[in-house]
Design an enzyme around this catalytic site. Structure first.
Site, PDB file in Angstrom:
ATOM      1  N   CYS A   1      50.285  46.848  44.532  1.00  0.00           N
ATOM      2  CA  CYS A   1      50.149  47.955  43.580  1.00  0.00           C
ATOM      3  C   CYS A   1      51.419  48.781  43.453  1.00  0.00           C
ATOM      4  O   CYS A   1      51.643  49.416  42.429  1.00  0.00           O
ATOM      5  CB  CYS A   1      49.001  48.876  44.006  1.00  0.00           C
ATOM      6  SG  CYS A   1      47.410  48.058  44.118  1.00  0.00           S
TER       7      CYS A   1
ATOM      8  N   LYS B   1      32.474  47.095  50.935  1.00  0.00           N
ATOM      9  CA  LYS B   1      32.240  45.972  50.021  1.00  0.00           C
ATOM     10  C   LYS B   1      33.598  45.337  49.715  1.00  0.00           C
ATOM     11  O   LYS B   1      34.366  45.832  48.899  1.00  0.00           O
ATOM     12  CB  LYS B   1      31.571  46.475  48.735  1.00  0.00           C
ATOM     13  CG  LYS B   1      31.664  45.539  47.526  1.00  0.00           C
ATOM     14  CD  LYS B   1      31.022  44.183  47.752  1.00  0.00           C
ATOM     15  CE  LYS B   1      31.134  43.329  46.488  1.00  0.00           C
ATOM     16  NZ  LYS B   1      32.492  42.728  46.301  1.00  0.00           N
TER      17      LYS B   1
ATOM     18  N   GLU C   1      42.424  54.774  44.097  1.00  0.00           N
ATOM     19  CA  GLU C   1      43.801  54.285  44.089  1.00  0.00           C
ATOM     20  C   GLU C   1      43.831  53.130  43.112  1.00  0.00           C
ATOM     21  O   GLU C   1      43.304  52.051  43.378  1.00  0.00           O
ATOM     22  CB  GLU C   1      44.223  53.852  45.496  1.00  0.00           C
ATOM     23  CG  GLU C   1      45.730  53.659  45.626  1.00  0.00           C
ATOM     24  CD  GLU C   1      46.155  52.205  45.608  1.00  0.00           C
ATOM     25  OE1 GLU C   1      46.700  51.791  44.556  1.00  0.00           O
ATOM     26  OE2 GLU C   1      45.950  51.499  46.590  1.00  0.00           O
TER      27      GLU C   1
ATOM     28  N   GLU D   1      51.297  45.856  34.067  1.00  0.00           N
ATOM     29  CA  GLU D   1      51.524  45.408  35.430  1.00  0.00           C
ATOM     30  C   GLU D   1      51.406  43.887  35.493  1.00  0.00           C
ATOM     31  O   GLU D   1      50.370  43.319  35.144  1.00  0.00           O
ATOM     32  CB  GLU D   1      50.490  46.067  36.351  1.00  0.00           C
ATOM     33  CG  GLU D   1      50.736  45.875  37.823  1.00  0.00           C
ATOM     34  CD  GLU D   1      49.768  46.682  38.684  1.00  0.00           C
ATOM     35  OE1 GLU D   1      50.138  47.033  39.810  1.00  0.00           O
ATOM     36  OE2 GLU D   1      48.636  46.960  38.219  1.00  0.00           O
TER      37      GLU D   1
END
Length: 474
Positions: A280, A171, A246, A378
């Site tokens: 990331c 997906k 993750e 972040e």
């Protein structure tokens, strides 16, 4: 171009509602995809479930041959894949080409690693006993992937899953489904049996709900935000699914006073500004020893100033657009908050909102501190805050001052000091004088709220295997 779903070896869904895919560099329509619902998701799960038995019984060498064909096709068509990626995601074409090669490396690595799934014999406690451990594929795997690496985040899951003998449902995100579709087209061209690889595009909430509720889906692998990851972990409890997560990061870099500053600046720029800072593991905050603070910052500004912002399809572009307006507004908020609280913006600090596209200049913030949002959240953009430290221990303490623990970076030429740093940092990936540590043959994953499990390396294969112990009386 209009693309549809791929379920049980067939392209379907032309009658479904369509989702538009827009180029973030100019707002132009790149293509449309079908919007799958509960019925289509159930069909994909059933197809993968039916295909699992025959696929898992193939030899590792047979499965390897399919992956080898897929790798060859990816290399033959890397230019086309890269162009699709740049148009739907925005990253510079040279970066997209690099990602295709990186993505293909996972297929190649696991094509070989699948032949090295070993069990073992255990010395028995009685002479008439034999004790064995065997490894078997976990079952049907569902992968939910992010937009920032549209190819690599699929193959990092697809490669080991298929090599282990699992079947696969992917997906992709609504922002970048076309790269995923191209990869599945190559799976079809490589001749994978029906149901082994399936593709669902559409609303995440609807598709994920069916996946998480199904007892036929044995594992979910997800790359994305910590917030969504936590929700999926909660939902996995209903059927006690195997999960790999993750999740978010907030990578620090520590630059000591014995560092090679040219090496440090090159590595930090390569990490921070790749993909417009939308990665990331990119460096989000830099702690520099006070003895080299001014010299480092000056050199960092000089080199960062050379980067060119623009459409990823234009030659010479180093930094492409921000993926969407929400991402752009978060970057602005972080920069404005830091400046209001005393940070010195020594480079950049401005964005460009063109209505249907948003860009942000490469930005360096000096004299930041942990009262600022950018040092705690972040940013996911081309902004780099720099803070002064006095000791190695202060650098470790500030670097660990985060709920995340995905990646960290250290720059020092001292073996002793570097060893203390890497052992003291609570992070799953550490680059020592290296701004680009990722590789197919190495484990990738984080500590704390940055995830569960590892992808890549031998650990990435283990994530798709169950351990079965057999005790035999003869």
């Amino acid at each position: 171009m209009e693309k549809v779903l791929y379920i049980n070896g067939e392209w379907s869904g032309t009658e479904l509602k369509k989702i538009e895919v827009l180029n973030p560099a100019n707002g132009e329509l790149v293509g449309t995809v079908a919007s799958a619902g509960k019925e289509e998701t159930r069909a994909a799960i059933e197809a993968a479930h039916e295909a699992f038995g025959p696929w898992s019984r193939l030899t590792a060498y047979d499965r390897s041959s399919y992956l080898d064909r897929l790798y060859d096709l990816m290399m033959e068509q890397k230019d086309e894949i890269a162009e699709i990626m740049t148009k739907e995601m925005g990253k510079p074409l040279k970066e997209s080409l690099g990602e295709v090669q990186y993505a293909a490396s996972f297929i190649r690595w696991y094509s070989e690693e699948g032949k090295r799934v070993y069990g073992r014999s255990i010395p028995a406690s009685h002479e008439n006993k034999r004790m064995q451990v065997i490894k078997q594929p976990v079952g049907v795997v569902a992968a939910i992937t992010p937009w920032n690496f549209p190819a690599a985040m699929i193959t990092r899951k697809l490669g080991p899953a298929l090599a282990a003998g699992c079947t696969f449902i992917v997906k992709p995100p609504k922002e970048t489904p076309l790269t995923a579709i191209k990869l599945v087209e190559l799976c079809e061209e490589a001749g994978f049996p029906k149901g082994v690889v399936n593709l669902l595009t559409g609303p995440s909430s609807v598709i994920a709900e069916e996946i998480m509720d199904s007892d036929k889906v044995k594992k979910v692998t997800f790359t994305g935000s910590t917030e969504v990851g936590k929700m999926l972990i909660e939902q996995s409890a209903k059927t006690v699914k195997n999960v790999s997560m993750e999740l978010g990061g907030h990578a620090p870099s520590i630059v000591l006073d014995d560092a090679d500053l040219d090496k440090a600046v090159r590595g930090i720029i390569a990490s921070k500004f790749r993909n417009a800072g939308q990665t990331c593991i990119c460096i989000n905050r830099v702690y520099v020893h006070e003895n080299k603070y001014e010299e480092f910052t000056k050199l960092l500004v000089e080199e960062t100033r050379k980067l060119k912002v623009g459409n990823g399809m234009d030659e010479g572009t180093d930094i492409g657009p921000i993926i969407n307006r929400d991402g752009y507004e978060k970057i602005k908020q972080h920069v404005d908050n830091a400046v209001e609280k005393g940070a010195d913006c020594v480079l950049g600090g401005k964005g460009k909102d063109e209505g249907n596209a948003c860009f942000y200049e490469p930005t360096i913030l000096k004299d930041v501190n942990h009262d600022m949002l950018i040092m705690n959240e972040e940013t996911f953009g081309p902004v780099l805050p720099v803070q002064k430290i006095s000791t190695d221990e202060e650098g470790i303490e500030l670097a660990n001052k985060s709920p995340f623990g995905l990646a960290a970076y250290v720059y020092t030429e001292s073996l002793s000091r570097g060893t203390r740093l890497i052992e003291g940092l609570d992070y799953g990936i550490i680059g020592w004088n290296d701004g680009v540590p990722s590789a197919a043959q190495a484990p990738f994953g984080g500590f704390k709220e940055s995830g569960i499990g590892r992808e890549g390396g031998t650990e990435g294969m283990e994530a798709y295997l169950e351990t079965k112990y057999v005790s035999i009386v003869i």
